[in-house]
Design a protein around this motif. Structure first.
Motif, PDB file in Angstrom:
ATOM      1  N   THR A  14       0.813  -1.216   0.000  1.00  0.00           N
ATOM      2  CA  THR A  14       0.000   0.000   0.000  1.00  0.00           C
ATOM      3  C   THR A  14       0.850   1.271   0.000  1.00  0.00           C
ATOM      4  O   THR A  14       0.598   2.177  -0.805  1.00  0.00           O
ATOM      5  N   PRO A  15       1.865   1.410   0.868  1.00  0.00           N
ATOM      6  CA  PRO A  15       2.692   2.625   0.816  1.00  0.00           C
ATOM      7  C   PRO A  15       3.399   2.811  -0.524  1.00  0.00           C
ATOM      8  O   PRO A  15       3.487   3.940  -1.032  1.00  0.00           O
ATOM      9  N   TYR A  16       3.897   1.725  -1.119  1.00  0.00           N
ATOM     10  CA  TYR A  16       4.605   1.887  -2.387  1.00  0.00           C
ATOM     11  C   TYR A  16       3.658   2.207  -3.534  1.00  0.00           C
ATOM     12  O   TYR A  16       4.037   2.924  -4.475  1.00  0.00           O
ATOM     13  N   ASP A  17       2.448   1.701  -3.481  1.00  0.00           N
ATOM     14  CA  ASP A  17       1.455   2.156  -4.461  1.00  0.00           C
ATOM     15  C   ASP A  17       1.228   3.660  -4.326  1.00  0.00           C
ATOM     16  O   ASP A  17       1.053   4.371  -5.318  1.00  0.00           O
ATOM     17  N   THR A  18       1.255   4.144  -3.096  1.00  0.00           N
ATOM     18  CA  THR A  18       0.988   5.561  -2.828  1.00  0.00           C
ATOM     19  C   THR A  18       2.123   6.462  -3.291  1.00  0.00           C
ATOM     20  O   THR A  18       1.896   7.529  -3.870  1.00  0.00           O
ATOM     21  N   ILE A  19       3.365   6.045  -3.064  1.00  0.00           N
ATOM     22  CA  ILE A  19       4.508   6.923  -3.339  1.00  0.00           C
ATOM     23  C   ILE A  19       5.224   6.590  -4.637  1.00  0.00           C
ATOM     24  O   ILE A  19       6.264   7.198  -4.940  1.00  0.00           O
ATOM     25  N   ALA A  20       4.697   5.666  -5.432  1.00  0.00           N
ATOM     26  CA  ALA A  20       5.432   5.142  -6.589  1.00  0.00           C
ATOM     27  C   ALA A  20       5.950   6.244  -7.517  1.00  0.00           C
ATOM     28  O   ALA A  20       7.130   6.258  -7.887  1.00  0.00           O
ATOM     29  N   GLU A  21       5.102   7.168  -7.922  1.00  0.00           N
ATOM     30  CA  GLU A  21       5.538   8.197  -8.873  1.00  0.00           C
ATOM     31  C   GLU A  21       6.594   9.105  -8.259  1.00  0.00           C
ATOM     32  O   GLU A  21       7.579   9.455  -8.918  1.00  0.00           O
ATOM     33  N   ASP A  22       6.418   9.497  -7.005  1.00  0.00           N
ATOM     34  CA  ASP A  22       7.409  10.346  -6.341  1.00  0.00           C
ATOM     35  C   ASP A  22       8.724   9.601  -6.132  1.00  0.00           C
ATOM     36  O   ASP A  22       9.800  10.181  -6.259  1.00  0.00           O
ATOM     37  N   TYR A  23       8.640   8.337  -5.827  1.00  0.00           N
ATOM     38  CA  TYR A  23       9.838   7.514  -5.642  1.00  0.00           C
ATOM     39  C   TYR A  23      10.643   7.459  -6.935  1.00  0.00           C
ATOM     40  O   TYR A  23      11.863   7.629  -6.933  1.00  0.00           O
ATOM     41  N   GLY A  24       9.953   7.216  -8.059  1.00  0.00           N
ATOM     42  CA  GLY A  24      10.642   7.155  -9.344  1.00  0.00           C
ATOM     43  C   GLY A  24      11.325   8.463  -9.703  1.00  0.00           C
ATOM     44  O   GLY A  24      12.423   8.467 -10.276  1.00  0.00           O
ATOM     45  N   ALA A  25      10.696   9.587  -9.351  1.00  0.00           N
ATOM     46  CA  ALA A  25      11.292  10.890  -9.628  1.00  0.00           C
ATOM     47  C   ALA A  25      12.483  11.166  -8.715  1.00  0.00           C
ATOM     48  O   ALA A  25      13.466  11.792  -9.130  1.00  0.00           O
ATOM     49  N   ARG A  26      12.408  10.679  -7.475  1.00  0.00           N
ATOM     50  CA  ARG A  26      13.485  10.922  -6.512  1.00  0.00           C
ATOM     51  C   ARG A  26      14.728  10.093  -6.830  1.00  0.00           C
ATOM     52  O   ARG A  26      15.857  10.515  -6.563  1.00  0.00           O
ATOM     53  N   PHE A  27      14.540   8.905  -7.402  1.00  0.00           N
ATOM     54  CA  PHE A  27      15.665   8.037  -7.721  1.00  0.00           C
ATOM     55  C   PHE A  27      15.668   7.752  -9.221  1.00  0.00           C
ATOM     56  O   PHE A  27      15.228   6.690  -9.665  1.00  0.00           O
ATOM     57  N   GLU A 156      24.499  -2.871  14.352  1.00  0.00           N
ATOM     58  CA  GLU A 156      23.548  -3.795  14.951  1.00  0.00           C
ATOM     59  C   GLU A 156      22.255  -3.761  14.136  1.00  0.00           C
ATOM     60  O   GLU A 156      21.934  -2.759  13.485  1.00  0.00           O
ATOM     61  N   PRO A 157      21.482  -4.854  14.164  1.00  0.00           N
ATOM     62  CA  PRO A 157      20.180  -4.835  13.498  1.00  0.00           C
ATOM     63  C   PRO A 157      19.269  -3.787  14.131  1.00  0.00           C
ATOM     64  O   PRO A 157      19.426  -3.411  15.294  1.00  0.00           O
ATOM     65  N   GLY A 158      18.303  -3.308  13.352  1.00  0.00           N
ATOM     66  CA  GLY A 158      17.371  -2.316  13.875  1.00  0.00           C
ATOM     67  C   GLY A 158      16.130  -2.208  13.017  1.00  0.00           C
ATOM     68  O   GLY A 158      16.011  -2.841  11.971  1.00  0.00           O
ATOM     69  N   ARG A 159      15.206  -1.379  13.450  1.00  0.00           N
ATOM     70  CA  ARG A 159      13.930  -1.203  12.756  1.00  0.00           C
ATOM     71  C   ARG A 159      13.542   0.268  12.806  1.00  0.00           C
ATOM     72  O   ARG A 159      13.749   0.947  13.803  1.00  0.00           O
ATOM     73  N   LEU A 160      12.950   0.759  11.714  1.00  0.00           N
ATOM     74  CA  LEU A 160      12.440   2.122  11.619  1.00  0.00           C
ATOM     75  C   LEU A 160      11.026   2.063  11.080  1.00  0.00           C
ATOM     76  O   LEU A 160      10.759   1.371  10.086  1.00  0.00           O
ATOM     77  N   HIS A 161      10.134   2.789  11.703  1.00  0.00           N
ATOM     78  CA  HIS A 161       8.749   2.878  11.220  1.00  0.00           C
ATOM     79  C   HIS A 161       8.509   4.287  10.697  1.00  0.00           C
ATOM     80  O   HIS A 161       8.717   5.265  11.413  1.00  0.00           O
ATOM     81  N   LEU A 162       8.091   4.393   9.438  1.00  0.00           N
ATOM     82  CA  LEU A 162       7.815   5.692   8.821  1.00  0.00           C
ATOM     83  C   LEU A 162       6.313   5.893   8.647  1.00  0.00           C
ATOM     84  O   LEU A 162       5.605   4.982   8.210  1.00  0.00           O
ATOM     85  N   THR A 163       5.866   7.095   8.967  1.00  0.00           N
ATOM     86  CA  THR A 163       4.462   7.453   8.773  1.00  0.00           C
ATOM     87  C   THR A 163       4.290   8.516   7.692  1.00  0.00           C
ATOM     88  O   THR A 163       3.156   8.898   7.388  1.00  0.00           O
ATOM     89  N   GLU A 164       5.405   8.987   7.119  1.00  0.00           N
ATOM     90  CA  GLU A 164       5.328   9.987   6.048  1.00  0.00           C
ATOM     91  C   GLU A 164       6.513   9.848   5.128  1.00  0.00           C
ATOM     92  O   GLU A 164       7.629   9.583   5.565  1.00  0.00           O
ATOM     93  N   PHE A 166       7.671  11.662   1.079  1.00  0.00           N
ATOM     94  CA  PHE A 166       7.331  12.456  -0.097  1.00  0.00           C
ATOM     95  C   PHE A 166       5.999  13.183   0.084  1.00  0.00           C
ATOM     96  O   PHE A 166       5.249  13.389  -0.871  1.00  0.00           O
ATOM     97  N   GLY A 167       5.696  13.571   1.336  1.00  0.00           N
ATOM     98  CA  GLY A 167       4.464  14.299   1.595  1.00  0.00           C
ATOM     99  C   GLY A 167       3.224  13.447   1.715  1.00  0.00           C
ATOM    100  O   GLY A 167       2.120  13.975   1.892  1.00  0.00           O
ATOM    101  N   HIS A 168       3.380  12.125   1.654  1.00  0.00           N
ATOM    102  CA  HIS A 168       2.236  11.216   1.768  1.00  0.00           C
ATOM    103  C   HIS A 168       2.246  10.536   3.133  1.00  0.00           C
ATOM    104  O   HIS A 168       3.300  10.150   3.639  1.00  0.00           O
ATOM    105  N   GLY A 169       1.097  10.351   3.703  1.00  0.00           N
ATOM    106  CA  GLY A 169       0.986   9.576   4.916  1.00  0.00           C
ATOM    107  C   GLY A 169       1.092   8.089   4.589  1.00  0.00           C
ATOM    108  O   GLY A 169       0.382   7.590   3.720  1.00  0.00           O
ATOM    109  N   ILE A 170       2.006   7.395   5.257  1.00  0.00           N
ATOM    110  CA  ILE A 170       2.203   5.966   5.004  1.00  0.00           C
ATOM    111  C   ILE A 170       2.355   5.224   6.326  1.00  0.00           C
ATOM    112  O   ILE A 170       2.431   5.844   7.397  1.00  0.00           O
ATOM    113  N   ASP A 171       2.421   3.929   6.241  1.00  0.00           N
ATOM    114  CA  ASP A 171       2.605   3.055   7.405  1.00  0.00           C
ATOM    115  C   ASP A 171       3.543   1.949   6.956  1.00  0.00           C
ATOM    116  O   ASP A 171       3.104   0.933   6.421  1.00  0.00           O
ATOM    117  N   LEU A 172       4.863   2.160   7.141  1.00  0.00           N
ATOM    118  CA  LEU A 172       5.847   1.272   6.521  1.00  0.00           C
ATOM    119  C   LEU A 172       7.026   1.028   7.456  1.00  0.00           C
ATOM    120  O   LEU A 172       7.576   1.964   8.036  1.00  0.00           O
TER     121      LEU A 172
END
Length: 217
Positions: A14-27, A156-164, A166-172
């Motif tokens: 779901t988050p990648y569907d949301t940010i796909a176009e912005d992701y492609g432009a950023r990279f 060390e291993p770790g985890r990050l949770h992002l809620t935003e 490219f200006g989109h609210g996400i849960d990833l």
């Protein structure tokens, strides 16, 4: 498929569907660290020397790395969890093949791939799902085939949770792992370790980058 697997697939797609176009432009195409590019080219040489079996770019996103491998003479196709990413990749590279799929359950026959590339895509796998993906890499690789994984790393291993992003609210969720941890998952699945690389962050990167190359005997 377990409920936990279905949950993480949904919360990654779901988050990648949301940010796909912005992701492609950023990279954009060509936006690669020189060492990363060198490792991809070395991987391309290894898989083509071993034969003509196809290579799967898992987590292919907008298709840039799939296209780079194609330029190196690799018979490659892309697989991504996000249907929107797959649509963008098909539009950008109509001569190449892309389809929707998950690295934890590849819709591919046993021992048919010359290589598996997973650059910054295993980073969304929870720890309990990483062995499942590595077992799929081993199952689908032909003898002599190689797997190259690239990922954010750290001491060390770790985890990050992002809620935003490219200006989109996400849960990833993002997971970073040491090269030793990833190598252990690959060898535990029955692959032989070939090399590990760790490079320091460059430019806007905030974490080291790890790479692990393994081979099916």
């Amino acid at each position: 498929m377990s409920d936990s697997t279905a949950d993480f697939l949904r919360t990654t797609r779901t988050p990648y569907d949301t940010i796909a176009e912005d992701y492609g432009a950023r990279f954009p195409p060509g936006d690669l660290h020189p060492l990363d590019r060198t490792l991809i080219r070395a991987f391309a040489e290894l898989v083509t020397v071993n034969g003509s079996a196809p290579v799967a770019d898992l987590g292919s996103g907008p298709g840039h790395i799939t296209a780079l491998l194609h330029e190196q003479g690799v018979p490659v196709f892309g697989v991504d969890l996000s249907p929107v990413m797959v649509t963008l990749a098909r539009a950008a590279y109509p001569a190449l093949r892309f389809h929707v799929g998950s690295m934890t359950a590849l819709d591919l026959p046993d021992a048919t791939l010359g290589g598996v590339l997973a650059l910054y895509s295993t980073i969304h796998l929870p720890d309990e799902e990483l062995p499942t993906a590595c077992a799929e890499f081993r199952r689908t690789l032909a003898p002599g085939g190689h797997a190259l994984l690239g990922f954010q790393s750290g001491p060390e291993p770790g985890r990050l949770h992002l809620t935003e992003r490219f200006g989109h609210g996400i849960d990833l969720d993002y997971y970073w792992r040491t090269p030793e941890q990833v190598a252990e998952a690959l060898t535990g699945a029955g692959l032989d370790l070939v090399a590990t690389v760790l490079r320091e962050p460059a430019a806007e990167e905030t974490r080291p980058r790890g790479f692990v190359l393994a081979r099916r005997a």
